[in-house]
Design an enzyme around this catalytic site. Structure first.
Site, mmCIF file in Angstrom:
data_model
loop_
_atom_site.group_PDB
_atom_site.id
_atom_site.type_symbol
_atom_site.label_atom_id
_atom_site.label_comp_id
_atom_site.label_asym_id
_atom_site.label_seq_id
_atom_site.Cartn_x
_atom_site.Cartn_y
_atom_site.Cartn_z
ATOM 1 N N LYS A 8 31.118 28.535 -23.111
ATOM 2 C CA LYS A 8 32.861 27.963 -22.720
ATOM 3 C C LYS A 8 33.320 26.948 -22.441
ATOM 4 O O LYS A 8 33.289 26.969 -21.590
ATOM 5 C CB LYS A 8 33.148 29.516 -22.326
ATOM 6 C CG LYS A 8 34.837 29.701 -23.620
ATOM 7 C CD LYS A 8 35.768 28.042 -23.038
ATOM 8 C CE LYS A 8 37.135 28.501 -22.510
ATOM 9 N NZ LYS A 8 37.533 27.328 -22.418
ATOM 10 N N GLU A 61 42.783 19.338 -3.177
ATOM 11 C CA GLU A 61 41.505 18.166 -4.305
ATOM 12 C C GLU A 61 42.657 17.798 -5.528
ATOM 13 O O GLU A 61 43.445 17.998 -6.285
ATOM 14 C CB GLU A 61 40.767 19.246 -4.437
ATOM 15 C CG GLU A 61 39.849 18.288 -5.805
ATOM 16 C CD GLU A 61 38.945 19.068 -6.552
ATOM 17 O OE1 GLU A 61 37.902 18.605 -6.904
ATOM 18 O OE2 GLU A 61 38.466 19.950 -6.714
ATOM 19 N N CYS A 121 33.479 15.552 -8.618
ATOM 20 C CA CYS A 121 33.754 16.843 -7.740
ATOM 21 C C CYS A 121 33.391 16.252 -6.938
ATOM 22 O O CYS A 121 33.800 16.750 -5.729
ATOM 23 C CB CYS A 121 32.886 18.194 -8.131
ATOM 24 S SG CYS A 121 31.629 17.629 -8.640
ATOM 25 N N GLU A 140 30.945 26.253 -8.974
ATOM 26 C CA GLU A 140 30.864 25.061 -8.325
ATOM 27 C C GLU A 140 32.645 24.689 -8.095
ATOM 28 O O GLU A 140 32.420 24.404 -9.458
ATOM 29 C CB GLU A 140 29.685 24.149 -9.296
ATOM 30 C CG GLU A 140 29.279 22.841 -8.199
ATOM 31 C CD GLU A 140 30.273 21.873 -8.633
ATOM 32 O OE1 GLU A 140 31.874 21.791 -8.201
ATOM 33 O OE2 GLU A 140 29.960 21.007 -9.817
#
Length: 494
Positions: A185, A391, A293, A260
């Site tokens: 997906k 973040e 990331c 992750e």
């Protein structure tokens, strides 16, 4: 940017892309669609099939039906097909690069020279690793122990928009190599190259149902997929809030997950570091418009060299050219979506309102339009400020100073994340001391973004659960079995 052929196929950057799902070796439409636009200029690219519970169930059904045959396929044949997929990626590198740049805005030259070759390498590496996978047999009181890796079943793989095909194949390749079947997906903001991957895999001879591509929104198609009790493994790369929902769904079915989840990584610069290298690596954190990331977004610099570091950083950052990602001279392109740009700017404006100072940047690039955010460096931020603990996932760095090694470590480990860390120092003993105490899944010393697929990859704290890479990937995507056999006891026949 795009041109309609018919209801299902569009031309993006000169490449025909099917906008439907790929389920059980054929294209499947949905009654509804969702729009996909280019971050380069906001131009519409396609209307993508909007999957939901029915399409997710069909994809899992197809994968489950295909599993026994693929699991029984010998290692050599599975490896051969994965190499054939890699060959197909190599043949279509230019097309894949052009489509992905149009779809997610990353630099075309990076896609051509680094990202798409890495996509092919993902398949080749895990195909080759499969053929060497093993553990030496050992004895226990005269009994033999044999370790094996059995395919787990249907794997639900949910991937992000910042490096769509590379991060998808980082999951798809080991899952297929292990003998599993897959429902992929992709992120709804960058769905196109996943569709092309389905074409390439089919052309390479991958049997129907082994790889399925489910398009749609996370809260619809993704939620239905991860809650399906027939799924044996779930691997997700994305945000912490989404991961909480996925983990909850997985827990209900006791399904192993690999998560992750991004980070807020530190880049530590000690006074004895090579400042030119430190500045070069610091400016490199603006790569992919900050949508990485692993980026070291928190620059932690020893006070005695902070002024000189900042001066050189500003000079180096000024050489970055922002603009069209298809231009070879461009150093930083757009961010993925207007909503994401607004999110980035919200972080920056709140930081400025709380007393932070923008050394460079501090807002959108008004000359280029709503998708481009200026490379930004903020100073005068408190250790617990939102801008240094959450973040941002954009071209926004903060700079904090320290006087002692202990203070540097306190700052470095002072968030809820622990994905990566970068350390610059000329002192080997200090490097050893500091790296032992850094909370991170990956630490780079006097370098950045050196990645090898045989190394473990994953995050600590809220940067994730589990490790993938090399044998760690097979440990996750398989049921690891130990068979213990007595030295005697078999009846002889014949």
């Amino acid at each position: 940017m795009s041109e309609r052929h018919d209801r299902a196929v569009v031309t993006v950057a000169g490449v025909a892309v099917d906008t439907r799902h790929w389920i059980d070796g054929r294209r499947v439409a949905s009654s509804a669609t969702f729009p996909d636009a280019s971050p380069m200029d906001g131009a519409p690219l396609a209307e993508i099939a909007r999957g939901g519970a029915a399409e997710a169930s069909a994809a899992v059904t197809a994968a489950r039906a295909a599993f026994p045959g693929w699991a029984a396929t010998g290692r050599e044949e599975r490896a051969r097909i994965l190499h054939a997929i890699a060959d197909g990626v190599d043949k279509r590198t230019e097309e894949l690069a052009a489509v992905e740049t149009a779809d997610n805005g990353a630099l075309l030259r990076s896609h051509r020279r680094g990202v798409m070759p890495r996509v092919a390498h993902n398949f080749r590496f895990f195909a080759d690793w499969l053929l060497t996978l093993g553990h030496e047999d050992f004895e226990t009181r005269g009994h033999s122990n044999h370790v094996s890796w059995d395919p787990a079943g249907v794997c639900a793989l949910i991937t992000p928009w910042n490096a769509p095909l590379m991060l998808a194949t980082w999951k798809v390749a080991p899952a297929l190599a292990a003998g599993n079947t897959v429902v992929l997906k992709p992120a709804e903001w960058s769905p196109l190259t996943a569709s092309l991957l389905a074409d390439i895999a089919a052309e390479a001879g991958l049997p129907a149902g082994v790889l399925n591509v489910l398009q749609g929104y996370g809260e619809e198609a993704g939620a239905a997929l991860v809650s399906d009790p027939r799924v044996a493994r779930i691997s997700f790369t994305g945000s912490v809030p989404t991961a909480r929902h996925i983990a909850g769904a997985a827990a209900a079915n006791l399904v192993p997950v690999s998560l992750e989840l991004g980070g807020k990584s530190p880049l530590l610069v000690f006074a004895d570091a090579d400042l030119d290298l430190a500045v070069e690596l610091a400016v490199e954190q603006y790569d992919n418009a900050g949508q990485v990331c692993l980026a070291g977004t928190r620059l932690l610099v020893e006070s005695s060299v902070a002024e000189e570091f900042t001066r050189r950083f500003v000079e180096k950052a000024a050489t970055l050219r922002q603009g069209d990602p298809r231009d070879e001279a461009t150093g930083i392109g757009p961010n993925i979506h207007p909503d994401h740009v607004a999110r980035i700017d919200g972080f920056v404006q709140r930081a400025l309102a709380c007393g932070a100072r923008a050394v460079i940047g501090g807002g959108p690039n008004t000359e280029l339009g709503g998708f481009y955010y200026l490379p930004t460096l903020l100073t005068d931020v408190a250790p617990d400020a939102e801008i240094v603990t959450e973040e941002v996932f954009g071209p926004v760095l903060t700079l904090q100073t320290f006087d002692t090694e202990e203070e540097a470590l306190t700052l470095a480990n002072g968030t809820r994340f622990g994905l990566a860390a970068t350390l610059l120092t000329g002192d080997q003993e200090r490097a050893d001391r500091v790296t032992r105490q850094l909370v991170a899944g990956t630490v780079w010393v006097n370098c950045f973004f050196v990645r090898d697929l045989q190394a473990p990859f994953g995050g600590s704290r809220q940067s994730g659960i589990g490790r993938e890479g090399g044998t760690w990937s097979f440990d996750f995507y398989c049921d690891v079995k130990n068979t213990v056999t007595a030295p005697k006891g078999f009846a002889h026949h014949g």
